[in-house]
Scaffold this active site. Structure first.
Site, PDB file in Angstrom:
ATOM      1  NE  ARG A   1      27.906 -89.514  22.864  1.00  0.00           N
ATOM      2  CZ  ARG A   1      28.458 -88.146  22.345  1.00  0.00           C
ATOM      3  NH1 ARG A   1      29.002 -88.452  21.023  1.00  0.00           N
ATOM      4  NH2 ARG A   1      27.943 -87.344  22.660  1.00  0.00           N
TER       5      ARG A   1
ATOM      6  CE  LYS B   1      24.591 -90.561  22.584  1.00  0.00           C
ATOM      7  NZ  LYS B   1      23.765 -89.724  23.596  1.00  0.00           N
TER       8      LYS B   1
ATOM      9  CG  HIS C   1      29.714 -93.066  28.919  1.00  0.00           C
ATOM     10  ND1 HIS C   1      29.959 -93.308  27.545  1.00  0.00           N
ATOM     11  CD2 HIS C   1      29.471 -92.075  28.868  1.00  0.00           C
ATOM     12  CE1 HIS C   1      29.351 -92.386  27.360  1.00  0.00           C
ATOM     13  NE2 HIS C   1      29.068 -91.145  28.723  1.00  0.00           N
TER      14      HIS C   1
ATOM     15  NE  ARG D   1      30.763 -88.610  26.133  1.00  0.00           N
ATOM     16  CZ  ARG D   1      30.680 -87.434  24.496  1.00  0.00           C
ATOM     17  NH1 ARG D   1      31.998 -87.489  24.668  1.00  0.00           N
ATOM     18  NH2 ARG D   1      29.742 -86.981  24.758  1.00  0.00           N
TER      19      ARG D   1
ATOM     20  CG  HIS E   1      27.495 -83.111  25.985  1.00  0.00           C
ATOM     21  ND1 HIS E   1      27.849 -82.980  27.344  1.00  0.00           N
ATOM     22  CD2 HIS E   1      27.659 -84.009  25.848  1.00  0.00           C
ATOM     23  CE1 HIS E   1      28.161 -83.886  27.349  1.00  0.00           C
ATOM     24  NE2 HIS E   1      27.979 -84.826  26.884  1.00  0.00           N
TER      25      HIS E   1
ATOM     26  CE1 TYR F   1      30.671 -85.491  33.114  1.00  0.00           C
ATOM     27  CE2 TYR F   1      30.052 -83.857  31.401  1.00  0.00           C
ATOM     28  CZ  TYR F   1      30.249 -85.334  31.778  1.00  0.00           C
ATOM     29  OH  TYR F   1      29.952 -86.567  31.019  1.00  0.00           O
TER      30      TYR F   1
END
Length: 298
Positions: free
Chosen positions: A148, A172, A244, A247, A270, A279
């Site tokens: 990110r 995050k 992004h 990514r 994730h 994806y």
């Protein structure tokens, strides 16, 4: 309880109890502020403890006139989280958004770049300028490690474990993960470090920051966006891309080359595999390949 006080307490809760990043907290606060502005604009004097579902439904009805379904859904989710917090703190016994449904948005598939497009963007970087090597190293890292933009600009020299073949990434909620780094990406980082960064006048407090601006401080997210947008314009790329996009391309290209979803999930950071599963929708040929290769009735 006043809205300002409730919002301040909520921010502390998100930071301390939930460990969210500043960007995530700002998004949650923005959702609540939209409701507060609506109440002010319509001279509705009601506290966060007393507000009811009908008032919020009217707010969402007005909101639907100006924002798309995806934005509506995000704001509803943010408000639901805020009122859940009030229940958690025993300020309320009910959530006024409990019976309010979010609009159906469908699943948005992320934009991706072909390998040739990524090569063209990187080749368009002017290496004769002082920031050229930095920009090449940044884009190679975005694509080579699937970071990110916030993770990229926070990278430290002390996060680089090249001998082991990994970098340490802070994602995050300040959650850390180790991401493998390929030799090509490592090479461009090393060129930037030894040929450009080493000669910079680095400001106190940023000695360990990897990617620096011309003033010797940490790069901003906005600057990385600008660099990529300018490169896209330079090569005449018509896609609407951002950091992004690199990514997304990282994950999509791994999947196309038969990497398993669990490994991609770990590298992207994730929490849920369902986030990574998007994806699969990008490349239906991958699913066909799996069936043709592994099914006993192939």
């Amino acid at each position: 309880m006043k809205w300002d006080n409730a919002l301040k307490d909520y921010q502390l809760y998100l930071k301390i109890e939930r460990g969210l990043s500043k960007n995530s907290i700002d998004s949650y606060v923005l959702d609540v502020n939209k409701l507060i502005k609506y109440l002010d604009a319509h001279s509705i004097k009601i506290s966060p403890i007393a507000i009811d579902a009908e008032t919020i439904q009217h707010f969402i009805y007005e909101l639907a006139k100006t924002v798309n379904a995806r934005s509506q859904s995000r704001i509803i989710s943010g408000l639901r989280s805020f009122f859940s917090y009030l229940i958690f703190e025993d300020y309320r016994t009910d959530n006024p958004l409990e019976l309010i449904e979010s609009p159906k948005t469908g699943r948005k598939l992320p934009d991706t770049l072909a390998e040739a497009e990524i090569d063209a963007l990187i080749n368009a970087i002017d290496l004769s300028k002082p920031e050229g090597e930095r920009n090449r190293a940044m884009l190679e890292t975005l694509y080579g490690c699937g970071l990110r933009v916030s993770e990229l600009i926070q990278l430290k020299l002390s996060d680089l474990f090249f001998e082991e073949g990994f970098i340490k990434v802070t994602g995050k909620g300040d959650k850390q993960r180790f991401v493998p780094i390929v030799e090509a990406t490592e090479k461009y980082i090393q060129i930037y470090r030894t040929q450009m960064r080493v000669h910079m006048n680095i400001k106190p407090g940023f000695e360990d920051t990897l990617f620096l601006n011309r003033r010797g401080k940490q790069l901003s997210r906005a600057m990385v966006f600008t660099i990529i947008k300018q490169l896209a314009e330079k090569i005449g790329l018509k896609k609407n891309i951002s950091p992004h996009t690199f990514r997304h391309s990282f994950a999509t290209h791994l999947l196309q080359n038969n990497a398993d979803l669990r490994s991609i999930q770990l590298m992207l950071g994730h929490e849920s595999i369902t986030t990574t599963e998007i994806y699969v929708h990008l490349d239906k040929s991958h699913l066909k390949h799996v069936i043709e290769t592994y099914h006993p009735r192939k």
